[in-house]
Design a protein around this motif. Sequence first.
Motif, PDB file in Angstrom:
ATOM      1  N   HIS A   1       0.864  -1.192   0.000  1.00 23.03           N
ATOM      2  CA  HIS A   1       0.000   0.000   0.000  1.00 23.03           C
ATOM      3  C   HIS A   1       0.895   1.235   0.000  1.00 23.03           C
ATOM      4  CE1 HIS A   1      -3.395   2.618   0.651  1.00 23.03           C
ATOM      5  NE2 HIS A   1      -2.839   3.110   1.736  1.00 23.03           N
ATOM      6  N   VAL A   2       0.687   2.091  -0.987  1.00 25.38           N
ATOM      7  CA  VAL A   2       1.504   3.301  -1.131  1.00 25.38           C
ATOM      8  C   VAL A   2       0.585   4.492  -1.348  1.00 25.38           C
ATOM      9  CG1 VAL A   2       3.406   4.401  -2.356  1.00 25.38           C
ATOM     10  CG2 VAL A   2       3.303   1.904  -2.214  1.00 25.38           C
ATOM     11  N   PRO A   3       0.319   5.290  -0.315  1.00 22.88           N
ATOM     12  CA  PRO A   3      -0.503   6.489  -0.508  1.00 22.88           C
ATOM     13  C   PRO A   3       0.236   7.530  -1.337  1.00 22.88           C
ATOM     14  CG  PRO A   3       0.363   6.407   1.734  1.00 22.88           C
ATOM     15  CD  PRO A   3       0.750   5.119   1.074  1.00 22.88           C
ATOM     16  N   ALA A   4      -0.507   8.489  -1.831  1.00 21.55           N
ATOM     17  CA  ALA A   4       0.105   9.558  -2.621  1.00 21.55           C
ATOM     18  C   ALA A   4       1.130  10.307  -1.776  1.00 21.55           C
ATOM     19  CB  ALA A   4      -0.971  10.520  -3.118  1.00 21.55           C
ATOM     20  N   ARG A   5       2.249  10.649  -2.400  1.00 20.60           N
ATOM     21  CA  ARG A   5       3.281  11.358  -1.648  1.00 20.60           C
ATOM     22  C   ARG A   5       2.865  12.802  -1.429  1.00 20.60           C
ATOM     23  NH1 ARG A   5       7.924  11.206  -6.353  1.00 20.60           N
ATOM     24  NH2 ARG A   5       7.055  12.761  -7.752  1.00 20.60           N
ATOM     25  N   LEU A   6       3.323  13.347  -0.315  1.00 26.00           N
ATOM     26  CA  LEU A   6       3.097  14.752   0.002  1.00 26.00           C
ATOM     27  C   LEU A   6       4.304  15.544  -0.470  1.00 26.00           C
ATOM     28  CD1 LEU A   6       1.681  17.113   1.516  1.00 26.00           C
ATOM     29  CD2 LEU A   6       2.935  16.381   3.556  1.00 26.00           C
ATOM     30  N   VAL A   7       4.050  16.566  -1.255  1.00 19.01           N
ATOM     31  CA  VAL A   7       5.117  17.443  -1.721  1.00 19.01           C
ATOM     32  C   VAL A   7       4.851  18.831  -1.159  1.00 19.01           C
ATOM     33  CG1 VAL A   7       6.359  18.367  -3.702  1.00 19.01           C
ATOM     34  CG2 VAL A   7       5.320  16.094  -3.840  1.00 19.01           C
ATOM     35  N   GLN A   8       5.698  19.256  -0.227  1.00 16.95           N
ATOM     36  CA  GLN A   8       5.558  20.559   0.415  1.00 16.95           C
ATOM     37  C   GLN A   8       6.513  21.549  -0.244  1.00 16.95           C
ATOM     38  OE1 GLN A   8       3.554  21.834   2.950  1.00 16.95           O
ATOM     39  NE2 GLN A   8       4.529  23.735   2.286  1.00 16.95           N
ATOM     40  N   PRO A   9       5.997  22.553  -0.952  1.00 13.91           N
ATOM     41  CA  PRO A   9       6.895  23.557  -1.537  1.00 13.91           C
ATOM     42  C   PRO A   9       7.629  24.334  -0.446  1.00 13.91           C
ATOM     43  CG  PRO A   9       4.692  23.678  -2.509  1.00 13.91           C
ATOM     44  CD  PRO A   9       4.588  22.802  -1.298  1.00 13.91           C
ATOM     45  N   LEU A  10       8.887  24.642  -0.716  1.00  8.84           N
ATOM     46  CA  LEU A  10       9.708  25.409   0.203  1.00  8.84           C
ATOM     47  C   LEU A  10      10.046  26.760  -0.410  1.00  8.84           C
ATOM     48  CD1 LEU A  10      12.222  22.586   1.241  1.00  8.84           C
ATOM     49  CD2 LEU A  10      10.093  23.255   2.389  1.00  8.84           C
ATOM     50  N   GLN A  11      10.264  27.738   0.450  1.00  4.17           N
ATOM     51  CA  GLN A  11      10.663  29.053  -0.053  1.00  4.17           C
ATOM     52  C   GLN A  11      11.978  28.928  -0.821  1.00  4.17           C
ATOM     53  OE1 GLN A  11      10.704  32.246   2.771  1.00  4.17           O
ATOM     54  NE2 GLN A  11       8.621  31.858   3.496  1.00  4.17           N
ATOM     55  N   GLY A  12      12.035  29.600  -1.942  1.00  6.06           N
ATOM     56  CA  GLY A  12      13.223  29.540  -2.775  1.00  6.06           C
ATOM     57  C   GLY A  12      13.133  28.521  -3.895  1.00  6.06           C
ATOM     58  N   GLY A  13      12.026  27.771  -3.941  1.00  8.54           N
ATOM     59  CA  GLY A  13      11.826  26.860  -5.053  1.00  8.54           C
ATOM     60  C   GLY A  13      12.080  25.400  -4.759  1.00  8.54           C
ATOM     61  N   GLY A  14      12.534  25.061  -3.560  1.00  8.68           N
ATOM     62  CA  GLY A  14      12.775  23.663  -3.219  1.00  8.68           C
ATOM     63  C   GLY A  14      11.504  22.945  -2.808  1.00  8.68           C
ATOM     64  N   SER A  15      11.636  21.648  -2.512  1.00 11.77           N
ATOM     65  CA  SER A  15      10.481  20.840  -2.113  1.00 11.77           C
ATOM     66  C   SER A  15      10.883  19.864  -1.019  1.00 11.77           C
ATOM     67  CB  SER A  15       9.937  20.040  -3.300  1.00 11.77           C
ATOM     68  OG  SER A  15       9.502  20.887  -4.335  1.00 11.77           O
TER      69      SER A  15
END
Length: 317
Positions: A37-51
């Motif tokens: 079981h693999v839920p959708a990954r969470l991608v949190q944007p970071l200031q400056g363009g990173g994740s």
Amino acid sequence: MTAFTPRTLSPQQTADALPYAALTREIERLLQDPSVHVPARLVQPLQGGGSLFVMPAADARVAMTKLITFIAQNAQQGLPTIQGDIVVFDVATGQRVALMDGPTVTARRTAAVSLLAAQKLAPRKEGPLLIVGAGVQGLSHLEAFHEGLGVKEVWIASRSAASADALVGHAERLGMKARRVDDPNAALAECPLVITTTPAQQVVMTARPRDDAFVSAVGAFTPRMVEWSADVCQHVASTGMLVVDTRDADHEAGDFLQAGLDVAAWPTLSDVVCQTPMWQAAAQRHAARTGPVFFKSCGWGGWDLAAARCVAAHKPS
């Protein structure tokens, strides 16, 4: 009761626990395991363009969570673009089994996924192999295709001549024939195996692969990222075959999405491994065509779970 001591693996220990052949086999087994079981990954944007990526997954025996950051501009400062860790747990007891080096797992499991796709799909497996991008992923794919497919010749293209030359030297130490090329698009005509591992901040590949080529496009793993031109992607869609790593690529495969393609219409690596009706229909269509096979890799927590399964079963020497 004896206290359980989890293992903390250094980058080298993580690599040692994930030989490419074993990891590739584990990925194939995982794709046939109904308990995964693999839920959708969470991608949190970071200031400056990173994740910041948060990627959990579990099966009947092992659970894991991957926590990594991706900062594309780090490459310009001599810093790793991917940093973080993977925590592995025993499902039955909840005990933490291991802490793995995230960048090492990412590099090796991504290359192992490309290797599995090539084993299943490449019309010509002998090479030469063209690698575009001489960073961490370029290195891992070089090693994986040398070990897993027996590729003996590799061509390296990179924006940095020094990086390309360093990877050429590594290939030669492995006993391979290797050369640096300055124009990867011109090199496509000579290479039936192609791996692109660029930062994917702009289109790099504009020429069409050979009709008998297998391409694994690794660099772009968000809708905004892109390595291959829309013209090339549309050409492959009309003359060859597209395969994606998972259905998450339906909304993450930047190369295909920016080309206006219906990604959901194409099979996944799981379809290929499990010989589903969707794969059988795609294979039948491709048999009547003459174009290349284009595999799009976007990443998935399941690949990290396969690595966690290897580590959980690995007995340190």
